[in-house]
Design a protein around this motif. Sequence first.
Motif, short mmCIF file in Angstrom:
data_model
loop_
_atom_site.label_atom_id
_atom_site.label_comp_id
_atom_site.label_asym_id
_atom_site.label_seq_id
_atom_site.Cartn_x
_atom_site.Cartn_y
_atom_site.Cartn_z
N THR A 36 0.85 -1.19 0.00
CA THR A 36 0.00 0.00 0.00
C THR A 36 0.89 1.24 0.00
O THR A 36 1.82 1.34 0.80
N VAL A 40 -1.43 6.67 0.91
CA VAL A 40 -2.73 6.12 1.28
C VAL A 40 -2.75 5.77 2.77
O VAL A 40 -3.74 6.02 3.46
N ILE A 41 -1.66 5.23 3.27
CA ILE A 41 -1.56 4.92 4.70
C ILE A 41 -1.64 6.21 5.52
O ILE A 41 -2.33 6.27 6.54
N GLY A 44 -5.18 7.46 5.54
CA GLY A 44 -5.98 6.62 6.42
C GLY A 44 -5.79 6.95 7.89
O GLY A 44 -6.67 6.71 8.71
N SER A 45 -4.64 7.53 8.23
CA SER A 45 -4.40 7.88 9.63
C SER A 45 -4.85 9.29 9.99
O SER A 45 -5.21 9.56 11.13
#
Length: 111
Positions: A36, A40-41, A44-45
């Motif tokens: 990933t 994107v990570i 997402g956080s």
Amino acid sequence: MILSPLQSLGIILTVAAVTFLTRLTPFVFFSGGKQTPKFVIYLGSVLPPAIMAILVVYCLRSIVFTSFPFGLPELIASIVVVVLHVWKRNTLISILSGTALYMVLVQVVFK
């Protein structure tokens, strides 16, 4: 404008298809052992707290502090949400409890 049953069905099917495709897209792009992307990570956080902050500002934007009830229902319900969330660490319990308390305060206490 009144919709026919066929038009209503078309709208429901379209919404269902779009919802399904938006849920499916991440699995298509990030499956097969691919790593990933860091972007994107990161999103997402940071997005969930940012969205919650925007919703809080949106909900509290129209408080009138110069007339009765001086923002007390909103303040009390917000404090309850924060305390419950810190105590229980359960978003659903804190939001539902704060919403229910706010409704009681507005409908019964500060009527």
